[in-house]
Design a protein around this motif. Structure first.
Motif, PDB file in Angstrom:
ATOM      1  N   PRO A 185      10.727  13.452  -0.086  1.00 37.57           N
ATOM      2  CA  PRO A 185      12.182  13.218  -0.120  1.00 37.57           C
ATOM      3  C   PRO A 185      12.539  11.765   0.199  1.00 37.57           C
ATOM      4  O   PRO A 185      12.805  11.408   1.340  1.00 37.57           O
ATOM      5  CB  PRO A 185      12.703  14.179   0.952  1.00 37.57           C
ATOM      6  N   ILE A 186      12.522  10.949  -0.836  1.00 38.17           N
ATOM      7  CA  ILE A 186      12.838   9.525  -0.657  1.00 38.17           C
ATOM      8  C   ILE A 186      14.356   9.378  -0.528  1.00 38.17           C
ATOM      9  O   ILE A 186      15.100   9.736  -1.432  1.00 38.17           O
ATOM     10  CB  ILE A 186      12.290   8.689  -1.828  1.00 38.17           C
ATOM     11  N   LYS A 187      14.761   8.870   0.612  1.00 34.70           N
ATOM     12  CA  LYS A 187      16.184   8.740   0.929  1.00 34.70           C
ATOM     13  C   LYS A 187      16.734   7.359   0.583  1.00 34.70           C
ATOM     14  O   LYS A 187      17.909   7.210   0.274  1.00 34.70           O
ATOM     15  CB  LYS A 187      16.364   9.021   2.426  1.00 34.70           C
ATOM     16  N   ASP A 188      15.873   6.337   0.622  1.00 35.10           N
ATOM     17  CA  ASP A 188      16.283   4.965   0.353  1.00 35.10           C
ATOM     18  C   ASP A 188      16.402   4.771  -1.161  1.00 35.10           C
ATOM     19  O   ASP A 188      15.394   4.784  -1.872  1.00 35.10           O
ATOM     20  CB  ASP A 188      15.252   3.998   0.942  1.00 35.10           C
ATOM     21  N   PRO A 189      17.621   4.590  -1.675  1.00 35.53           N
ATOM     22  CA  PRO A 189      17.793   4.456  -3.125  1.00 35.53           C
ATOM     23  C   PRO A 189      17.084   3.237  -3.713  1.00 35.53           C
ATOM     24  O   PRO A 189      16.630   3.276  -4.858  1.00 35.53           O
ATOM     25  CB  PRO A 189      19.308   4.367  -3.314  1.00 35.53           C
ATOM     26  N   GLU A 190      16.964   2.168  -2.942  1.00 32.00           N
ATOM     27  CA  GLU A 190      16.263   0.975  -3.430  1.00 32.00           C
ATOM     28  C   GLU A 190      14.766   1.248  -3.578  1.00 32.00           C
ATOM     29  O   GLU A 190      14.133   0.802  -4.537  1.00 32.00           O
ATOM     30  CB  GLU A 190      16.514  -0.210  -2.505  1.00 32.00           C
ATOM     31  N   LEU A 222      10.429   4.623   6.771  1.00 34.79           N
ATOM     32  CA  LEU A 222       9.708   4.469   5.507  1.00 34.79           C
ATOM     33  C   LEU A 222      10.549   4.945   4.321  1.00 34.79           C
ATOM     34  O   LEU A 222      10.042   5.113   3.219  1.00 34.79           O
ATOM     35  CB  LEU A 222       8.384   5.231   5.558  1.00 34.79           C
ATOM     36  N   GLY A 223      11.842   5.146   4.580  1.00 35.91           N
ATOM     37  CA  GLY A 223      12.749   5.515   3.496  1.00 35.91           C
ATOM     38  C   GLY A 223      12.718   6.990   3.137  1.00 35.91           C
ATOM     39  O   GLY A 223      13.236   7.380   2.092  1.00 35.91           O
ATOM     40  N   LEU A 224      12.127   7.802   4.004  1.00 33.41           N
ATOM     41  CA  LEU A 224      12.047   9.238   3.744  1.00 33.41           C
ATOM     42  C   LEU A 224      13.058   9.989   4.592  1.00 33.41           C
ATOM     43  O   LEU A 224      13.443   9.539   5.666  1.00 33.41           O
ATOM     44  CB  LEU A 224      10.635   9.758   4.041  1.00 33.41           C
ATOM     45  N   ASP A 225      13.473  11.129   4.105  1.00 31.44           N
ATOM     46  CA  ASP A 225      14.396  12.004   4.824  1.00 31.44           C
ATOM     47  C   ASP A 225      13.550  12.936   5.685  1.00 31.44           C
ATOM     48  O   ASP A 225      12.997  13.928   5.204  1.00 31.44           O
ATOM     49  CB  ASP A 225      15.240  12.790   3.825  1.00 31.44           C
ATOM     50  N   THR A 226      13.420  12.602   6.966  1.00 33.45           N
ATOM     51  CA  THR A 226      12.524  13.321   7.863  1.00 33.45           C
ATOM     52  C   THR A 226      12.848  14.809   7.973  1.00 33.45           C
ATOM     53  O   THR A 226      11.943  15.631   7.841  1.00 33.45           O
ATOM     54  CB  THR A 226      12.506  12.664   9.257  1.00 33.45           C
ATOM     55  N   PRO A 227      14.100  15.226   8.206  1.00 41.33           N
ATOM     56  CA  PRO A 227      14.361  16.670   8.299  1.00 41.33           C
ATOM     57  C   PRO A 227      14.001  17.428   7.014  1.00 41.33           C
ATOM     58  O   PRO A 227      13.454  18.533   7.072  1.00 41.33           O
ATOM     59  CB  PRO A 227      15.869  16.744   8.588  1.00 41.33           C
ATOM     60  N   VAL A 228      14.273  16.829   5.876  1.00 43.84           N
ATOM     61  CA  VAL A 228      13.927  17.478   4.609  1.00 43.84           C
ATOM     62  C   VAL A 228      12.409  17.572   4.470  1.00 43.84           C
ATOM     63  O   VAL A 228      11.874  18.608   4.058  1.00 43.84           O
ATOM     64  CB  VAL A 228      14.555  16.741   3.402  1.00 43.84           C
ATOM     65  N   ALA A 235       0.832  -1.211   0.000  1.00 43.74           N
ATOM     66  CA  ALA A 235       0.000   0.000   0.000  1.00 43.74           C
ATOM     67  C   ALA A 235       0.868   1.263   0.000  1.00 43.74           C
ATOM     68  O   ALA A 235       0.506   2.268  -0.631  1.00 43.74           O
ATOM     69  CB  ALA A 235      -0.942   0.006   1.198  1.00 43.74           C
ATOM     70  N   TYR A 236       1.986   1.211   0.677  1.00 47.49           N
ATOM     71  CA  TYR A 236       2.882   2.359   0.721  1.00 47.49           C
ATOM     72  C   TYR A 236       3.519   2.589  -0.655  1.00 47.49           C
ATOM     73  O   TYR A 236       3.601   3.732  -1.121  1.00 47.49           O
ATOM     74  CB  TYR A 236       3.951   2.152   1.795  1.00 47.49           C
ATOM     75  N   ILE A 237       3.914   1.522  -1.309  1.00 47.16           N
ATOM     76  CA  ILE A 237       4.469   1.644  -2.670  1.00 47.16           C
ATOM     77  C   ILE A 237       3.406   2.233  -3.597  1.00 47.16           C
ATOM     78  O   ILE A 237       3.686   3.142  -4.385  1.00 47.16           O
ATOM     79  CB  ILE A 237       4.956   0.273  -3.202  1.00 47.16           C
ATOM     80  N   GLU A 238       2.172   1.729  -3.485  1.00 46.17           N
ATOM     81  CA  GLU A 238       1.074   2.259  -4.300  1.00 46.17           C
ATOM     82  C   GLU A 238       0.868   3.743  -4.023  1.00 46.17           C
ATOM     83  O   GLU A 238       0.653   4.536  -4.942  1.00 46.17           O
ATOM     84  CB  GLU A 238      -0.211   1.482  -4.032  1.00 46.17           C
ATOM     85  N   TYR A 239       0.915   4.108  -2.746  1.00 46.36           N
ATOM     86  CA  TYR A 239       0.793   5.519  -2.355  1.00 46.36           C
ATOM     87  C   TYR A 239       1.853   6.358  -3.069  1.00 46.36           C
ATOM     88  O   TYR A 239       1.548   7.413  -3.647  1.00 46.36           O
ATOM     89  CB  TYR A 239       0.940   5.625  -0.834  1.00 46.36           C
ATOM     90  N   LEU A 240       3.077   5.896  -3.032  1.00 47.17           N
ATOM     91  CA  LEU A 240       4.170   6.647  -3.665  1.00 47.17           C
ATOM     92  C   LEU A 240       3.979   6.756  -5.180  1.00 47.17           C
ATOM     93  O   LEU A 240       4.290   7.801  -5.770  1.00 47.17           O
ATOM     94  CB  LEU A 240       5.518   6.020  -3.336  1.00 47.17           C
ATOM     95  N   ILE A 241       3.454   5.720  -5.811  1.00 49.03           N
ATOM     96  CA  ILE A 241       3.196   5.752  -7.257  1.00 49.03           C
ATOM     97  C   ILE A 241       2.077   6.751  -7.556  1.00 49.03           C
ATOM     98  O   ILE A 241       2.198   7.576  -8.464  1.00 49.03           O
ATOM     99  CB  ILE A 241       2.834   4.348  -7.796  1.00 49.03           C
TER     100      ILE A 241
END
Length: 175
Positions: free
Chosen positions: A116-121, A85-91, A6-12
């Protein structure tokens, strides 16, 4: 790291389609089915970011400001979960503060926000899914698409209306 579907779908929906209404739908369903009494405010924060942008894009600046302020508060309350969740919280916090200030001062018309997705994968996975779906990652919102902009008023609400009536009947029977 493995993320919920669901999170991947959200990001898409968020970055590939710019369909903030569907972002809300898919993540709210996930949140309701997995939280089991726990608040898990980090899901709510992401839902509220999408809802805030949906409101802003429709011209409801007060609604947008309220949602984004709530989202910012929740992000600040649980930065580690947002980070997980792979996001850059401060950004993300900075982005929310800037958007809220724009709304407060009416200094800017709507423009898209990219999480701001921080996790490259995670980023690679989402970009690949967009290619499969023939979507452009981080495309500009198609502001002329009335269905996308006003989806909550244009969609078929028969199922929602039936479910509300059903739930009201249940509540009446319990009394």
């Amino acid at each position: 790291m493995t993320y919920p579907t669901a999170y991947i779908e959200y990001l898409i929906y968020f970055h590939g389609e710019r369909d903030y209404f569907e972002c809300h739908e898919v993540l709210e369903e996930h949140w309701k089915t997995t939280s089991k009494g726990e608040k898990n405010a980090y899901w709510v924060a992401l839902i509220q970011i999408a809802v805030g942008l949906y409101h802003q894009r429709r011209g409801n600046l007060k609604g947008a400001q309220k949602m984004l302020q709530n989202a910012k508060r929740l992000v600040q309350k649980d930065p580690d979960s947002i980070q997980s969740l792979g996001l850059d919280t401060p950004v993300l916090e900075t982005m929310l503060v800037e958007r809220i200030q724009e709304l407060e001062h009416h200094t800017n018309s709507y423009h898209d926000l990219n999480l701001p997705i921080k996790d490259p994968e995670l980023l690679k996975l989402c970009q690949e899914k967009c290619v499969q779906l023939e979507l452009e990652w981080c495309q500009v919102s198609p502001l002329s698409n009335e269905w996308l902009i006003h989806k909550h008023t244009l969609r078929d609400r028969q199922e929602v209306i039936k479910e509300r009536a059903y739930q009201q009947d249940i509540r009446r029977q319990r009394k």
